[in-house]
Design a protein around this motif. Structure first.
Motif, mmCIF file in Angstrom:
data_model
loop_
_atom_site.group_PDB
_atom_site.id
_atom_site.type_symbol
_atom_site.label_atom_id
_atom_site.label_comp_id
_atom_site.label_asym_id
_atom_site.label_seq_id
_atom_site.Cartn_x
_atom_site.Cartn_y
_atom_site.Cartn_z
ATOM 1 N N ALA A 122 0.727 -1.591 0.365
ATOM 2 C CA ALA A 122 -0.076 0.098 0.100
ATOM 3 C C ALA A 122 0.800 1.480 0.002
ATOM 4 C CB ALA A 122 -0.866 0.018 0.995
ATOM 5 N N SER A 123 1.942 0.680 0.313
ATOM 6 C CA SER A 123 2.822 2.559 -0.335
ATOM 7 C C SER A 123 3.245 3.152 1.123
ATOM 8 C CB SER A 123 2.816 3.577 -1.010
ATOM 9 O OG SER A 123 2.870 2.732 -2.716
ATOM 10 N N ALA A 124 3.148 1.979 2.265
ATOM 11 C CA ALA A 124 3.320 2.431 3.246
ATOM 12 C C ALA A 124 5.030 2.442 3.444
ATOM 13 C CB ALA A 124 2.612 1.697 4.511
ATOM 14 N N ARG A 125 5.510 3.823 4.324
ATOM 15 C CA ARG A 125 6.885 3.616 4.501
ATOM 16 C C ARG A 125 7.316 3.028 5.718
ATOM 17 N NH1 ARG A 125 8.211 8.223 -0.045
ATOM 18 N NH2 ARG A 125 6.536 6.885 -1.435
ATOM 19 N N GLY A 126 8.807 2.278 5.912
ATOM 20 C CA GLY A 126 9.590 2.791 7.261
ATOM 21 C C GLY A 126 9.529 1.787 8.148
ATOM 22 N N TYR A 127 9.635 2.277 9.045
ATOM 23 C CA TYR A 127 10.200 1.312 10.482
ATOM 24 C C TYR A 127 8.589 1.036 10.581
ATOM 25 C CZ TYR A 127 14.740 1.510 11.542
ATOM 26 O OH TYR A 127 16.237 0.929 11.169
ATOM 27 N N MET A 128 7.875 1.973 11.060
ATOM 28 C CA MET A 128 6.443 2.083 11.290
ATOM 29 C C MET A 128 5.408 2.089 9.943
ATOM 30 S SD MET A 128 6.487 4.349 15.681
ATOM 31 C CE MET A 128 4.518 3.790 15.690
ATOM 32 N N GLN A 129 5.742 1.907 8.601
ATOM 33 C CA GLN A 129 4.699 1.841 7.947
ATOM 34 C C GLN A 129 3.747 2.327 7.613
ATOM 35 O OE1 GLN A 129 4.884 -1.056 5.203
ATOM 36 N NE2 GLN A 129 6.983 0.292 6.513
ATOM 37 N N VAL A 130 4.076 4.383 7.570
ATOM 38 C CA VAL A 130 3.880 4.942 7.697
ATOM 39 C C VAL A 130 3.154 5.716 6.164
ATOM 40 C CG1 VAL A 130 3.532 8.098 8.132
ATOM 41 C CG2 VAL A 130 5.182 6.802 9.379
ATOM 42 N N MET A 131 1.345 5.911 5.408
ATOM 43 C CA MET A 131 1.406 6.501 4.426
ATOM 44 C C MET A 131 1.989 7.686 4.264
ATOM 45 S SD MET A 131 0.042 3.567 3.896
ATOM 46 C CE MET A 131 -1.161 4.298 2.408
#
Length: 206
Positions: A122-131
């Motif tokens: 869904a393109s969430a990013r990084g350690y905490m998967q932020v959109m």
């Protein structure tokens, strides 16, 4: 030769598996929502604050916490200095947002498996998967969601926002964070990790 073709096919499957394991992450899709002006301003202010990162709390206790968490994380982050920076940032950003650092570690564990450059489907990013839409809503164009502190700052601010919306209901807040409000799979896994992998009891004073 038939075996050569099978070997080539096996290599392609193995490569796809490695890319799936190392390049993607387990995450839902936080729903983009219309924020009131006051909430947007408050969250933007929280993101913009760049006070120095440090451990918060009684020195002896936070050092004991750091040592214990560093030991637990060593297999995932072999570099001691990287672990220290990561854990100090987790402790600071979660404490600053009024969150339990153990909960934040559990979220990171499940969302990205502690991989800095993880990207979900869904393109969430990084350690905490932020959109990425959060940068537009509460940040500035130069914010890099793969940057350690930026990612944790966003993630903790967003989770705090969801907790406020849900009046402290951690299960519903976690479901919102995952984009699965009304379902319990994600909250159950994260809370299970918090209890079984990241629970920490401060040492008793003599």
């Amino acid at each position: 030769m038939w075996w050569s073709k099978r070997l080539h096919k096996f290599r392609l499957v193995a490569l796809a598996f490695l890319l799936a394991v190392h390049g993607s992450a387990y995450a839902g899709a936080q729903a983009e929502e219309k924020l009131s002006h006051s909430v947007q301003t408050s969250m933007a202010s929280a993101i913009a604050d760049r006070s120095a990162t440090r451990l918060i709390g009684e020195p002896a206790l936070v050092q004991a916490w750091l040592a214990e968490m560093s030991t637990r994380l060593a297999s995932r982050m072999p570099d001691a200095e990287q672990r220290r920076e990561f854990l100090t940032t987790v402790q600071y950003e979660s404490s600053r947002a009024g969150l339990d650092p153990q909960l934040v570690l559990a979220v990171i564990n499940h969302e990205s498996a502690f991989r800095k450059y993880a990207i979900s489907s869904a393109s969430a990013r990084g350690y905490m998967q932020v959109m990425p839409f959060w940068v537009r809503l509460i940040g500035t164009a130069d914010h890099n969601l793969f940057h350690l502190r930026t990612n944790l700052r966003y993630g903790c601010t967003i989770l705090r926002h969801y907790l406020d919306i849900e009046k402290g209901d951690v299960v519903r807040a976690l479901a919102r964070y995952n984009g699965s409000l009304g379902r319990f799979e994600y909250p159950n896994v994260v809370l299970g990790m918090q209890e079984n992998r990241w629970k920490w009891q401060p040492p008793t004073k003599p």
